[in-house]
Design a protein around this motif. Structure first.
Motif, PDB file in Angstrom:
ATOM      1  N   PRO A 157      -6.212 -22.740  44.468  1.00 48.94           N
ATOM      2  CA  PRO A 157      -5.489 -22.713  43.188  1.00 48.94           C
ATOM      3  C   PRO A 157      -5.979 -21.618  42.248  1.00 48.94           C
ATOM      4  CG  PRO A 157      -6.061 -24.957  43.780  1.00 48.94           C
ATOM      5  CD  PRO A 157      -6.783 -24.071  44.743  1.00 48.94           C
ATOM      6  N   LEU A 158      -7.276 -21.337  42.262  1.00 49.67           N
ATOM      7  CA  LEU A 158      -7.811 -20.289  41.387  1.00 49.67           C
ATOM      8  C   LEU A 158      -7.257 -18.925  41.769  1.00 49.67           C
ATOM      9  CD1 LEU A 158     -11.565 -21.285  41.026  1.00 49.67           C
ATOM     10  CD2 LEU A 158      -9.705 -21.690  39.438  1.00 49.67           C
ATOM     11  N   TYR A 159      -7.283 -18.627  43.062  1.00 53.50           N
ATOM     12  CA  TYR A 159      -6.757 -17.347  43.519  1.00 53.50           C
ATOM     13  C   TYR A 159      -5.257 -17.237  43.241  1.00 53.50           C
ATOM     14  CZ  TYR A 159     -11.034 -15.891  45.905  1.00 53.50           C
ATOM     15  OH  TYR A 159     -12.310 -15.476  46.183  1.00 53.50           O
ATOM     16  N   TYR A 160      -4.552 -18.338  43.379  1.00 52.81           N
ATOM     17  CA  TYR A 160      -3.108 -18.336  43.130  1.00 52.81           C
ATOM     18  C   TYR A 160      -2.819 -18.036  41.664  1.00 52.81           C
ATOM     19  CZ  TYR A 160       1.739 -19.943  42.971  1.00 52.81           C
ATOM     20  OH  TYR A 160       3.094 -20.014  42.785  1.00 52.81           O
ATOM     21  N   LEU A 161      -3.511 -18.723  40.766  1.00 53.22           N
ATOM     22  CA  LEU A 161      -3.306 -18.509  39.331  1.00 53.22           C
ATOM     23  C   LEU A 161      -3.706 -17.098  38.934  1.00 53.22           C
ATOM     24  CD1 LEU A 161      -4.685 -21.888  37.940  1.00 53.22           C
ATOM     25  CD2 LEU A 161      -2.297 -21.206  38.112  1.00 53.22           C
ATOM     26  N   ALA A 162      -4.880 -16.659  39.398  1.00 52.34           N
ATOM     27  CA  ALA A 162      -5.358 -15.330  39.029  1.00 52.34           C
ATOM     28  C   ALA A 162      -4.424 -14.241  39.541  1.00 52.34           C
ATOM     29  CB  ALA A 162      -6.770 -15.114  39.571  1.00 52.34           C
ATOM     30  N   SER A 163      -3.858 -14.442  40.740  1.00 50.41           N
ATOM     31  CA  SER A 163      -2.957 -13.443  41.303  1.00 50.41           C
ATOM     32  C   SER A 163      -1.706 -13.289  40.454  1.00 50.41           C
ATOM     33  CB  SER A 163      -2.579 -13.823  42.739  1.00 50.41           C
ATOM     34  OG  SER A 163      -3.711 -13.824  43.570  1.00 50.41           O
ATOM     35  N   ARG A 164      -1.144 -14.381  40.006  1.00 48.00           N
ATOM     36  CA  ARG A 164       0.070 -14.311  39.197  1.00 48.00           C
ATOM     37  C   ARG A 164      -0.213 -13.795  37.792  1.00 48.00           C
ATOM     38  NH1 ARG A 164       4.253 -19.178  40.047  1.00 48.00           N
ATOM     39  NH2 ARG A 164       5.405 -17.675  38.750  1.00 48.00           N
ATOM     40  N   TRP A 165      -1.307 -14.229  37.202  1.00 54.37           N
ATOM     41  CA  TRP A 165      -1.663 -13.761  35.860  1.00 54.37           C
ATOM     42  C   TRP A 165      -2.114 -12.299  35.855  1.00 54.37           C
ATOM     43  CZ3 TRP A 165      -4.864 -18.775  34.862  1.00 54.37           C
ATOM     44  CH2 TRP A 165      -4.002 -19.781  34.393  1.00 54.37           C
ATOM     45  N   SER A 166      -2.603 -11.811  36.984  1.00 54.09           N
ATOM     46  CA  SER A 166      -3.167 -10.457  37.033  1.00 54.09           C
ATOM     47  C   SER A 166      -2.134  -9.370  36.763  1.00 54.09           C
ATOM     48  CB  SER A 166      -3.825 -10.205  38.394  1.00 54.09           C
ATOM     49  OG  SER A 166      -2.857 -10.245  39.438  1.00 54.09           O
ATOM     50  N   LEU A 167      -0.841  -9.694  36.796  1.00 52.66           N
ATOM     51  CA  LEU A 167       0.176  -8.692  36.490  1.00 52.66           C
ATOM     52  C   LEU A 167       0.090  -8.229  35.035  1.00 52.66           C
ATOM     53  CD1 LEU A 167       3.326 -10.098  38.354  1.00 52.66           C
ATOM     54  CD2 LEU A 167       1.749  -8.305  39.098  1.00 52.66           C
ATOM     55  N   ALA A 168      -0.592  -8.995  34.198  1.00 54.16           N
ATOM     56  CA  ALA A 168      -0.785  -8.560  32.808  1.00 54.16           C
ATOM     57  C   ALA A 168      -1.747  -7.386  32.714  1.00 54.16           C
ATOM     58  CB  ALA A 168      -1.314  -9.725  31.964  1.00 54.16           C
ATOM     59  N   LEU A 169      -2.588  -7.178  33.725  1.00 49.12           N
ATOM     60  CA  LEU A 169      -3.591  -6.115  33.671  1.00 49.12           C
ATOM     61  C   LEU A 169      -2.980  -4.718  33.812  1.00 49.12           C
ATOM     62  CD1 LEU A 169      -6.453  -7.821  35.705  1.00 49.12           C
ATOM     63  CD2 LEU A 169      -6.146  -7.704  33.221  1.00 49.12           C
ATOM     64  N   ARG A 194       3.110 -14.321  47.918  1.00 49.94           N
ATOM     65  CA  ARG A 194       3.022 -12.909  48.291  1.00 49.94           C
ATOM     66  C   ARG A 194       1.969 -12.199  47.441  1.00 49.94           C
ATOM     67  NH1 ARG A 194       8.209 -14.520  48.841  1.00 49.94           N
ATOM     68  NH2 ARG A 194       9.302 -13.944  50.769  1.00 49.94           N
ATOM     69  N   LEU A 195       1.940 -12.495  46.157  1.00 49.40           N
ATOM     70  CA  LEU A 195       0.914 -11.911  45.296  1.00 49.40           C
ATOM     71  C   LEU A 195      -0.477 -12.402  45.685  1.00 49.40           C
ATOM     72  CD1 LEU A 195       2.480 -11.917  41.719  1.00 49.40           C
ATOM     73  CD2 LEU A 195       1.602  -9.936  42.964  1.00 49.40           C
ATOM     74  N   LEU A 196      -0.553 -13.672  46.083  1.00 50.72           N
ATOM     75  CA  LEU A 196      -1.842 -14.206  46.530  1.00 50.72           C
ATOM     76  C   LEU A 196      -2.356 -13.433  47.731  1.00 50.72           C
ATOM     77  CD1 LEU A 196      -4.050 -16.374  46.376  1.00 50.72           C
ATOM     78  CD2 LEU A 196      -2.599 -17.827  47.804  1.00 50.72           C
ATOM     79  N   LEU A 197      -1.462 -13.084  48.636  1.00 54.27           N
ATOM     80  CA  LEU A 197      -1.859 -12.307  49.805  1.00 54.27           C
ATOM     81  C   LEU A 197      -2.257 -10.888  49.411  1.00 54.27           C
ATOM     82  CD1 LEU A 197      -2.072 -11.815  52.872  1.00 54.27           C
ATOM     83  CD2 LEU A 197       0.375 -11.292  52.865  1.00 54.27           C
ATOM     84  N   LEU A 198      -1.455 -10.245  48.562  1.00 56.12           N
ATOM     85  CA  LEU A 198      -1.668  -8.840  48.234  1.00 56.12           C
ATOM     86  C   LEU A 198      -2.849  -8.621  47.288  1.00 56.12           C
ATOM     87  CD1 LEU A 198       2.039  -7.727  47.757  1.00 56.12           C
ATOM     88  CD2 LEU A 198       0.482  -6.933  49.534  1.00 56.12           C
ATOM     89  N   THR A 199      -2.967  -9.475  46.280  1.00 54.53           N
ATOM     90  CA  THR A 199      -3.994  -9.249  45.249  1.00 54.53           C
ATOM     91  C   THR A 199      -5.144 -10.248  45.303  1.00 54.53           C
ATOM     92  OG1 THR A 199      -2.857 -10.637  43.591  1.00 54.53           O
ATOM     93  CG2 THR A 199      -2.195  -8.336  43.738  1.00 54.53           C
TER      94      THR A 199
END
Length: 259
Positions: A157-169, A194-199
């Motif tokens: 869940p942490l990686y999933y949340l961070a991956s989606r939120w990371s688009l703000a960076l 997909r973002l979880l896999l890529l980022t």
């Protein structure tokens, strides 16, 4: 709005080529980091060596802050190189700092704090499960694979949340304002895994593979490792930049069609 699916394979291929296509500009963006890291390595024998002293702590903290600031500036520079036109990139001041660092750092800290809040109950559950297995197991070696799987699942869940939120960076890196975590969540709708896999998973595997390299007491080998670390870091930034660019351009195109 209709969501578009990230082309995972195309993004991986494109990100792998970015460091070679933009090498001169990446070298310019990373020059402050190279200078700071080189100076720290050269001057380290002359720095205070006695630990647990005030002078040692102040020196270590100052060096760490300078290196961290240079690293963040280099990451922001990579985002801008991968996302902006060459003219805009060439007009960016990488040293002294470009002015995007406070926004980037602010969102990075907020993402880390949100993930830490989510991690608190997960850590309690994880510690309880690990303790139960450790107590019940007669042969602890046999439980290591299972415990690793449990750890990975609880951290998912942490990686999933961070991956989606990371688009703000990358949005902050290129100067887009008002693009926070809720905006990043909406932008990544339908592409969370997909973002979880890529980022998430790919950068994690890249970092793990780098740590598996053997260690030798050689200046040339150390420089080679540092160069490899820079290359892999640029690819990781490229994965996030390309994912953001694809989704953001699609969202902007949809908005124009709806007008």
């Amino acid at each position: 709005m209709n969501t578009v699916k990230l082309p995972v394979v195309s993004i991986i291929k494109e990100a792998s080529l970015l460091p070679f296509r933009h090498f001169p500009m990446l070298l310019r963006a990373g020059l402050p980091l190279l200078i700071v890291a080189g100076a720290a390595g050269i001057l380290s024998p002359y720095m205070p060596q006695e630990k647990n002293t005030a002078l040692f702590m102040i020196t270590a903290l100052s060096v760490a802050l300078i290196i961290l600031t240079s690293l963040i500036a280099a990451i922001i520079g990579c985002h801008r190189i991968f996302l902006l036109d060459n003219n805009d990139v060439m007009n960016t001041r990488f040293f002294p700092l470009s002015g995007q660092e406070p926004y980037y750092i602010g969102w990075a800290i907020l993402i880390a704090l949100c993930c830490a809040l989510v991690n608190m109950p997960l850590s309690i559950v994880l510690a309880s499960i690990m303790g139960t297995f450790a107590t019940a197991a007669k042969d602890s070696a046999n439980t290591i694979p299972l415990m690793f799987i449990i750890f990975a699942v609880t951290q998912l869940p942490l990686y999933y949340l961070a991956s989606r939120w990371s688009l703000a960076l990358p949005a902050a890196a290129v100067g887009l304002r008002g693009k926070g975590l809720s905006w990043a969540w909406q932008l990544s709708a339908g592409n969370g895994w997909r973002l979880l896999l890529l980022t998430g998973f790919l950068p994690l595997l890249i970092n793990l593979s780098h740590t598996l390299l053997p260690s030798y007491d050689s200046v040339a080998y150390t420089l080679l490792q540092f160069a490899l670390w820079l290359l892999l870091g640029a690819i990781q930034v490229g994965l996030l930049s390309l994912s953001f660019s694809y989704l953001y351009k699609h969202r902007e195109a949809q908005a124009l069609r709806l007008k």
